[in-house]
Design an enzyme around this catalytic site. Structure first.
Site, PDB file in Angstrom:
ATOM      1  N   PRO A 242      67.938  25.145   3.765  1.00  0.00           N
ATOM      2  CA  PRO A 242      67.060  25.024   3.744  1.00  0.00           C
ATOM      3  C   PRO A 242      65.847  23.952   3.517  1.00  0.00           C
ATOM      4  CG  PRO A 242      67.345  27.209   2.299  1.00  0.00           C
ATOM      5  CD  PRO A 242      68.353  25.739   2.846  1.00  0.00           C
TER       6      PRO A 242
ATOM      7  N   GLY B  77      63.976  20.901   1.889  1.00  0.00           N
ATOM      8  CA  GLY B  77      63.437  20.640   0.245  1.00  0.00           C
ATOM      9  C   GLY B  77      64.516  21.081  -1.185  1.00  0.00           C
ATOM     10  N   THR B  78      65.812  21.328  -0.480  1.00  0.00           N
ATOM     11  CA  THR B  78      66.735  22.126  -1.246  1.00  0.00           C
ATOM     12  C   THR B  78      67.722  21.009  -2.272  1.00  0.00           C
ATOM     13  OG1 THR B  78      68.163  22.767   0.222  1.00  0.00           O
ATOM     14  CG2 THR B  78      66.872  24.494  -0.377  1.00  0.00           C
ATOM     15  N   GLY B  79      67.338  19.214  -1.413  1.00  0.00           N
ATOM     16  CA  GLY B  79      67.181  18.873  -2.240  1.00  0.00           C
ATOM     17  C   GLY B  79      69.005  17.691  -1.252  1.00  0.00           C
ATOM     18  N   LYS B  80      69.060  17.888   0.036  1.00  0.00           N
ATOM     19  CA  LYS B  80      70.290  17.951   0.822  1.00  0.00           C
ATOM     20  C   LYS B  80      70.173  15.832   0.707  1.00  0.00           C
ATOM     21  CE  LYS B  80      69.105  20.241   4.521  1.00  0.00           C
ATOM     22  NZ  LYS B  80      67.917  21.028   3.434  1.00  0.00           N
ATOM     23  N   THR B  81      69.450  15.367   0.893  1.00  0.00           N
ATOM     24  CA  THR B  81      69.189  14.118   1.032  1.00  0.00           C
ATOM     25  C   THR B  81      68.793  13.485  -0.594  1.00  0.00           C
ATOM     26  OG1 THR B  81      67.789  14.468   3.179  1.00  0.00           O
ATOM     27  CG2 THR B  81      67.831  12.278   1.988  1.00  0.00           C
TER      28      THR B  81
ATOM     29  N   HIS C  60      40.236  46.469  -2.166  1.00  0.00           N
ATOM     30  CA  HIS C  60      41.872  46.638  -1.688  1.00  0.00           C
ATOM     31  C   HIS C  60      42.701  45.559  -2.729  1.00  0.00           C
ATOM     32  CE1 HIS C  60      43.661  44.553   2.008  1.00  0.00           C
ATOM     33  NE2 HIS C  60      44.078  44.358   1.021  1.00  0.00           N
ATOM     34  N   GLU C  61      42.346  44.684  -3.729  1.00  0.00           N
ATOM     35  CA  GLU C  61      43.707  44.420  -3.874  1.00  0.00           C
ATOM     36  C   GLU C  61      43.829  45.065  -5.248  1.00  0.00           C
ATOM     37  OE1 GLU C  61      44.894  40.884  -3.989  1.00  0.00           O
ATOM     38  OE2 GLU C  61      43.555  40.764  -2.125  1.00  0.00           O
TER      39      GLU C  61
ATOM     40  N   ASP D 159      49.023  41.907   5.257  1.00  0.00           N
ATOM     41  CA  ASP D 159      49.867  43.244   4.487  1.00  0.00           C
ATOM     42  C   ASP D 159      50.541  43.921   6.041  1.00  0.00           C
ATOM     43  OD1 ASP D 159      48.832  42.436   1.915  1.00  0.00           O
ATOM     44  OD2 ASP D 159      47.278  43.246   2.535  1.00  0.00           O
TER      45      ASP D 159
END
Length: 646
Positions: A235, A237-241, A457-458, A532
């Site tokens: 995915p 942002g996981t650090g490939k670059t 609701h919350e 929701d």
């Protein structure tokens, strides 16, 4: 200094100096071709006629029918009135210089007045007509357009052939050159494997590839072959670059880095040419590494979604890449690294062994890896003793490495905004809230009725999630508007590798708790449950059509991991099955809604009490629920915890 010293600097003659010299010669000829000192002192027609009537004028020379040059007699030149007039020069090359000159208006009127004055005063003044031409000036004006055209052409040709001003590939003749950026021992790259936290399996694979190039005999002595390539998949942002940057920093071999879009150009054949040039450079500097980021820009499956009738330039580029990676030609000691988050759209020929021998999956970090990532990004930050990486790792489930870096940076900005000297624990929690939910909008206008509806609701979400076994444990509930929402409930979901139906149903029931609370308290519902409804609809559809968790549909899935069905015009099921799917999704959601309503009706007094506390404080935490409901019977506070490693 020795004459044979190769470092002796010799003056370089630029072609621009030659052009400037030629231009100066032309200007010199143009300006001075008429002879130096060929002009007289300026005067006016009225003064001229006074001099004429006084008998001081020997000769009048009319030039080009618009200018008069006046030559005085020898006696007149000695008069006081003419002391400022030009004196005749003795240089024979310069010719006689006029004493005065002026421009007149209409030639006919001037001639009539001149003739009348000569006649009335019985003068011997002679009148001469001449036409002067600047031969060199006219020649220069005629030649100037051709000189400019030739000069511009020479300039463009020199720029195109030299490749200056933009580097390789920046000029029209270098457009087929590779745009790869070279990192070698002369280039300082500060990123190392020490800066890559977590990703232990991926780092081990990548480090082994670097070791292949440093010590090839260690592996080839046993008959093995060095891998051709490795594909980093995961995915965003996981650090490939980041892993690739670490390879560039660690490897003591040339490292060529570029993006997949660098091969794409509007000119036909450019992509394939750049691929050839890239591998040519890599072979010349082997052993070396090539890194292609976002390879899906050129590596998409051939023949897919080509409905627009566009040319096959991208396919030609991909074909050339396939040939270079594993064709008749050999790329000895050249390893290709590539990264993508769309491995499902890549061409199968690109993914096969012999091209990308290894596919390294770089997944989202788990709780231990998040702790290590926090430790890396917290190094440059001034923090106090309240900051605990274990706690921060628990508070950021599902965050990628890039998200964690953003949390650390946002926390530092929040602390600076509050004029703090160090970054505290609450700053990190505020940063997580800021990233997940958006910016707080305390000045947003909310009516008392709306605020009460949001509070119930919350509170409904919090109540149902607290009373269900598999629902995510609550962290806090707020009715302060944030981002696009009027309120939010924050949970700490358990990180599971597999999910069972009862777990998904409990999460759906908790998500429907907000709308159910509105129904129980007010007897009517509102539009506040949009997010929701979107969440539970996706979950129910996934249960039925992807995971085969529906008894009605059975053990079937309509999910296509290859992505081939993405461009299909037909559904993989009949209309009758579509009706069954729609009904089953609706039944699942309605059943969980009824379940939430029943739970809230049984605990209506506690729901009201919780909502009143929420209205008063605007933000409540797990402790407030424990005071009202008692300890959770399912030990939810233990979920998501990080095992002690020390």
């Amino acid at each position: 200094m020795s004459k044979n010293n190769p470092n002796t600097k010799k003056p370089k003659v630029s072609s621009y100096w030659i052009y400037a010299l030629i231009l100066a010669i032309f200007l010199f000829i143009n300006i001075f071709s008429g002879g130096m000192g060929s002009t007289g002192s300026q005067t006016t027609p009225s003064d001229f006629f006074e001099y004429l009537e006084a008998g001081d004028v020997e000769r009048v020379q009319i030039i080009n029918q618009r200018e008069a040059k006046i030559y005085l007699t020898a006696d007149a030149e000695r008069k006081e009135i003419h002391k400022n007039a030009n004196k005749p020069q003795l240089l024979p090359m310069a010719g006689q210089t006029p004493n005065y000159q002026f421009e007149f208006g209409d030639l006919q009127n001037f001639e009539n007045q001149l003739s009348q004055s000569i006649k009335d005063n019985e003068l011997t003044t002679s009148v001469v007509y001449e036409t002067e031409q600047n031969v060199w000036g006219d020649f220069l004006l005629t030649l100037l357009p051709f000189v400019l055209i030739i000069g511009v052409w020479i300039f463009i040709m020199r720029r195109m052939s030299s490749g200056a001003g933009g580097g390789a590939g920046g000029q029209i003749f270098n457009i087929g050159k590779s745009k790869a950026k070279l990192f070698d021992q002369n280039t300082e790259v500060k990123t190392t494997f020490r800066d890559v936290a977590g990703l232990e399996g991926a780092k081990e694979e990548i480090q082994e590839i670097v070791d292949f190039l440093k010590n090839p005999e260690k592996y080839t002595s046993l008959g093995g072959k060095i891998p051709k390539g490795a594909l980093l998949v995961g995915p965003p942002g996981t650090g490939k670059t980041l892993l690739a940057k670490a390879v560039a920093g660690e490897a003591k071999v040339p490292f060529f880095s570029l993006s997949g879009s660098d091969f794409v150009e509007m000119f036909v054949g450019v992509g394939a040419s750049r691929v050839r040039d890239l591998f040519k450079q890599a072979k010349e500097k082997s052993p070396s590494i090539i890194f292609i980021d976002e390879i899906d820009a050129i590596g998409r499956a051939r023949g897919r979604a080509n409905f627009s009738g566009s040319n096959d330039e991208r396919e030609n580029t991909l074909n050339q890449l396939l040939t270079e990676m594993d064709g008749f030609g050999t790329n000895t000691n050249v390893i290709v690294l590539a990264a993508t988050n769309r491995a499902d759209v890549l061409d199968k020929a690109l993914m096969r062994a012999g091209r990308f021998d290894r596919q390294i999956f770089v997944d989202l970090p788990d709780i231990r890896e998040r702790k290590e990532i926090f430790e890396v990004h917290l190094r440059p930050i001034k923090k106090d003793d309240s900051v605990d990486t274990k706690f921060l790792a628990r508070q950021t489930p599902g965050f990628s490495g890039a998200d964690i870096a953003n949390v650390c940076n946002e926390a530092a900005l929040i602390a600076a905004r509050k004029n703090k000297k160090v970054v505290g624990r609450q700053d990190f929690l505020d940063a997580v809230d800021r990233i997940v939910g958006g910016l707080e909008k305390k000045n947003k206008i909310v009516t008392p009725e709306e605020k009460k509806a949001v509070a119930y609701h919350e509170a409904g979400h919090a109540t149902v999630s607290w009373l269900l076994e598999h629902a995510a444990p609550l962290v806090k509930v707020t009715i302060v508007p944030r981002g696009r929402s009027l309120g939010a409930a924050w949970y700490l979901p358990e990180e599971r590798l597999i999910v069972r139906p009862e777990q998904m149903l409990d999460e759906m029931c908790a998500a429907m708790g907000g709308r159910a609370a509105e129904e129980v308290i007010f007897g009517k519902i509102s539009t506040g449950a949009l997010s929701d409804l979107e969440k539970v609809t996706k979950q129910a559809r996934a249960m039925v059509t992807i995971y085969g968790l529906s008894d009605v549909i059975g053990n079937l899935t309509y999910y296509d991991s290859s992505g081939q069905n993405e461009y299909g015009f037909t559904k993989p099921y009949s209309e009758k099955t579509a009706e069954m799917i729609d009904k089953e999704i609706s039944d699942i959601i309605e059943a969980q809604y009824d379940r939430a309503v029943k739970i809230l009706e049984e605990n209506k007094d506690k729901l009201i009490l919780l909502a009143e506390v929420l209205l008063e404080k605007e933000v409540i935490f797990k402790d407030n629920l424990e005071k009202i409901f008692g300890k959770s019977p399912f030990n939810k506070e233990e979920r998501g915890s990080l095992d002690e490693e020390e």
